[in-house]
Design an enzyme around this catalytic site. Structure first.
Site, PDB file in Angstrom:
ATOM      1  N   LYS A   1       0.866  -1.177   0.000  1.00 42.98           N
ATOM      2  CA  LYS A   1       0.000   0.000   0.000  1.00 42.98           C
ATOM      3  C   LYS A   1       0.905   1.230   0.000  1.00 42.98           C
ATOM      4  O   LYS A   1       1.370   1.682   1.049  1.00 42.98           O
ATOM      5  CB  LYS A   1      -0.893  -0.009   1.241  1.00 42.98           C
ATOM      6  CG  LYS A   1      -2.245   0.649   1.073  1.00 42.98           C
ATOM      7  CD  LYS A   1      -2.208   2.102   0.614  1.00 42.98           C
ATOM      8  CE  LYS A   1      -1.982   3.075   1.737  1.00 42.98           C
ATOM      9  NZ  LYS A   1      -1.726   4.460   1.280  1.00 42.98           N
TER      10      LYS A   1
ATOM     11  N   GLU B   1      -0.448   7.725  -0.702  1.00 47.27           N
ATOM     12  CA  GLU B   1      -1.352   8.307  -1.701  1.00 47.27           C
ATOM     13  C   GLU B   1      -0.684   9.426  -2.504  1.00 47.27           C
ATOM     14  O   GLU B   1      -1.069   9.698  -3.632  1.00 47.27           O
ATOM     15  CB  GLU B   1      -2.634   8.816  -1.029  1.00 47.27           C
ATOM     16  CG  GLU B   1      -2.432   9.738   0.173  1.00 47.27           C
ATOM     17  CD  GLU B   1      -2.327   8.982   1.496  1.00 47.27           C
ATOM     18  OE1 GLU B   1      -1.802   7.849   1.498  1.00 47.27           O
ATOM     19  OE2 GLU B   1      -2.765   9.545   2.524  1.00 47.27           O
TER      20      GLU B   1
ATOM     21  N   GLY C   1       6.197   5.435   8.448  1.00 46.42           N
ATOM     22  CA  GLY C   1       5.417   6.661   8.347  1.00 46.42           C
ATOM     23  C   GLY C   1       5.396   7.402   9.663  1.00 46.42           C
ATOM     24  O   GLY C   1       6.362   7.352  10.431  1.00 46.42           O
TER      25      GLY C   1
ATOM     26  N   GLY D   1       1.553   5.104  13.237  1.00 44.34           N
ATOM     27  CA  GLY D   1       2.265   3.932  13.741  1.00 44.34           C
ATOM     28  C   GLY D   1       1.677   3.428  15.057  1.00 44.34           C
ATOM     29  O   GLY D   1       1.559   2.222  15.287  1.00 44.34           O
TER      30      GLY D   1
ATOM     31  N   GLU E   1       8.497   1.726  11.513  1.00 41.34           N
ATOM     32  CA  GLU E   1       9.626   2.640  11.347  1.00 41.34           C
ATOM     33  C   GLU E   1       9.035   4.043  11.315  1.00 41.34           C
ATOM     34  O   GLU E   1       8.369   4.397  10.351  1.00 41.34           O
ATOM     35  CB  GLU E   1      10.375   2.287  10.063  1.00 41.34           C
ATOM     36  CG  GLU E   1      11.840   2.583  10.157  1.00 41.34           C
ATOM     37  CD  GLU E   1      12.168   3.973   9.715  1.00 41.34           C
ATOM     38  OE1 GLU E   1      12.104   4.892  10.561  1.00 41.34           O
ATOM     39  OE2 GLU E   1      12.453   4.143   8.530  1.00 41.34           O
TER      40      GLU E   1
ATOM     41  N   CYS F   1      13.237  10.470   7.667  1.00 40.34           N
ATOM     42  CA  CYS F   1      12.965  10.080   9.055  1.00 40.34           C
ATOM     43  C   CYS F   1      14.195  10.246   9.928  1.00 40.34           C
ATOM     44  O   CYS F   1      14.081  10.545  11.105  1.00 40.34           O
ATOM     45  CB  CYS F   1      12.470   8.639   9.111  1.00 40.34           C
ATOM     46  SG  CYS F   1      13.526   7.497   8.246  1.00 40.34           S
TER      47      CYS F   1
ATOM     48  N   GLU G   1       8.927  16.474  15.308  1.00 38.74           N
ATOM     49  CA  GLU G   1       9.449  16.210  13.971  1.00 38.74           C
ATOM     50  C   GLU G   1       8.800  17.187  12.994  1.00 38.74           C
ATOM     51  O   GLU G   1       7.583  17.220  12.854  1.00 38.74           O
ATOM     52  CB  GLU G   1       9.141  14.776  13.561  1.00 38.74           C
ATOM     53  CG  GLU G   1       9.636  14.466  12.164  1.00 38.74           C
ATOM     54  CD  GLU G   1       9.510  12.993  11.801  1.00 38.74           C
ATOM     55  OE1 GLU G   1       8.387  12.479  11.828  1.00 38.74           O
ATOM     56  OE2 GLU G   1      10.546  12.376  11.494  1.00 38.74           O
TER      57      GLU G   1
END
Ligand code: NAI
Ligand code: MG
Length: 481
Positions: free
Chosen positions: A174, A177, A227, A232, A249, A283, A384
């Site tokens: 997946k 998008e 993501g 998560g 992750e 990340c 973040e």
């Protein structure tokens, strides 16, 4: 570009309700293609296909040697088609063309690497006694849901698909998008190289519509997600309901420590790259730059000079060193941290400019920003941002540097710049993070484990560690009495 379909059970199909969505070129804001918008019904079809393929042994019963041969052919095709794939990826994700090219090569490496492990990673234990033996048999975990982000679309897909296939799993990929196109190309290549139907399925669509059903479904045995921390956390909780093997992750706020004894130029260059590479949408970005007090002023000046050299522009222009952010929404989020930084009392030491080219007027560009005199309690040091925003924090000595570095909910990566080898090891050991770079920033060799401590995630990817996420270890005990 033609409308893009879902890939389910070896066939290119529309979403059941025929709905599509647009994928956008972040440099221009233009639509690149319409893409099928999968929902629960489509997820159900994909899960059923992957389940059937697994239970019939269409892939798990293929000898590892043959699985490896197919993975190598995929790697070869990625090399052969690298130019076109890089152009597509660059356009869909707003990545510098040169960086996209490297991602494709790394994706190919991923398939090569896991081809090797498919035939070499077994298990063994000493016989438990004179009249007994235990065999350790790695078996594929089953059906794997692979949910990937938009910052390294093909690379993240490869990082999950390659070990899943090497282990003998079947999978539903997946993609994000914002960047669905390269995942579909990967499926096309795999199919053309002879991967049996149903072994790899691709569901394009939005997280809650196409991703969530995969995480909930008891027919799915494992989920590997890269993501945001927020998603998560939900995935971890939902996946636990059905005892899925789960790899997460997630985000980071990685510290980058510059000691006075460092090779100054290398440290400045590396620190800047650590947070400005791919517009900071990484990340492991070293978004907190901790600098020893004695070199602090000079370092801030040098970092600003380094940032001033960045050239924002079209990702395909070879002169460009910084492209757009992924979307208008994401730019708005990154932009909000300018306000937070100012309000919390950080000093805006540098702010670049966005391109003036009218062709890029609708692109999602955001200038590189450096905040100096940041305190680690400020929002710009805690959250973040996932954009080109550096927070520079002074420190007095090594102990203080370590304390600041570890004062974060995250623990993905860290960089340590020093020429003192003892300090390098001491500080590396003291930092609570899954990856520590000494005198470098951002390399991620395919052989070495990748993943986070604390809120940066669960489990490890890459190398043999990444393969284990897709295997169950079975012991068979033989009574030889
Ligand atoms: P996200 O976490 O929403 O998206 C990542 C993937 O998860 C996408 O494929 C998305 O469709 C899917 N997803 C979303 N909700 C889901 C659900 N409920 N169930 C199953 N799958 C779901 O990340 P997003 O919104 O694109 O970015 C937001 C922030 O996340 C960024 O600003 C950044 O801080 C962080 N991020 C971190 C990444 C990393 O490499 N660790 C990559 C991308 C984003
Ligand atoms: Mg796009």
């Amino acid at each position: 570009m033609d409308d893009q379909r879902l890939y389910i059970d070896g066939a290119w199909v529309e979403a059941q309700d025929g709905e599509t969505f647009a994928t956008i070129d972040p440099a221009t804001g233009e639509e690149i293609a319409r893409v099928a918008r999968a929902r629960a019904g489509d997820a159900d079809r994909a899960i059923a296909a992957a389940r059937r393929a697994f239970d019939e042994g269409r892939w798990s019963a293929v000898p590892p040697r043959e699985r490896a041969a197919l993975l190598r052919r995929i790697a070869h095709r990625l090399h052969t088609e690298a130019d076109e794939l890089a152009r597509l990826e660059s356009r869909d994700a707003g990545k510098l063309l040169a960086d996209a090219r490297e991602d494709v090569e790394e994706a190919a490496e991923m398939f090569d690497h896991y081809a090797g492990l498919a035939t070499s990673e077994g298990g063994e234990v000493p016989p438990p006694g004179p009249d007994a033996m235990s065999l350790v048999v790695p078996e594929p975990v089953g059906v794997a849901a692979l949910i990937t982000p938009w910052n390294f679309p093909l690379l993240m897909a490869a990082q999950k698909v390659a070990p899943a296939l090497a282990a003998g799993c079947t999978a539903i990929l997946k993609p994000a998008e914002q960047t669905p196109l390269s995942a579909l190309e990967l499926a096309r290549i795999a199919a053309e190289e002879g991967l049996p139907d149903g072994v790899l399925n691709v569901l394009t669509g939005f997280g809650p519509e196409a991703g969530a059903p995969l995480v909930e479904d008891p027919r799915v045995d494992a989920v590997s997600f890269t993501g945001s921390e927020a998603v998560g956390r939900v995935i971890g909780r939902v996946a636990a309901e059905t005892f899925k093997r789960t790899t997460l992750e997630l985000g980071g706020k990685s510290p980058n420590l510059v000691f006075a004894d460092a090779d100054f130029e290398a440290a400045i260059e590396g620190s800047a790259l650590g947070v400005f590479f791919h517009q900071g949408q990484v990340c492991s970005a070293g978004s907190r730059v901790l600098v020893e007090q004695t070199i602090y002023d000079t370092a801030v000046e040098a970092l600003c000079a380094q940032a001033a050299e960045l050239r924002l522009g079209h990702p395909a222009d070879p002169e460009t060193t910084m492209g757009p952010l992924i979307s208008a929404e994401h730019r708005a989020k990154v932009n909000s941290y300018l306000e937070h930084g100012r309000a919390d009392g950080a000093r805006l030491a540098h702010m670049g400019t966005v391109p003036t080219d009218p062709k890029l007027a609708n692109g999602f560009f955001f200038p590189p920003v450096i905040f100096a005199d940041v305190d680690n309690t400020m929002r710009i040091a805690r959250e973040e941002i996932f954009g080109p925003v550096m927070a520079v924090i002074p420190f007095g000595d090594e102990d203080e540097a370590i304390a600041i570095a570890n004062d974060t909910p995250y623990g993905l990566a860290a960089a340590v710049w020093t020429t003192d080898v003892k300090r390098a090891v001491r500080v590396s050991r003291a930092i609570r993070a899954g990856v520590v770079w000494v005198n470098d920033s951002q390399p991620a060799p395919v052989e070495a484990p990748w993943g986070g401590f604390k809120a940066s995630g669960v489990g490890r990817e890459l190398g043999r560690y990444g393969l284990r996420a897709f295997q169950e270890l079975k012991q068979i005990y033989l009574n030889l009495e």
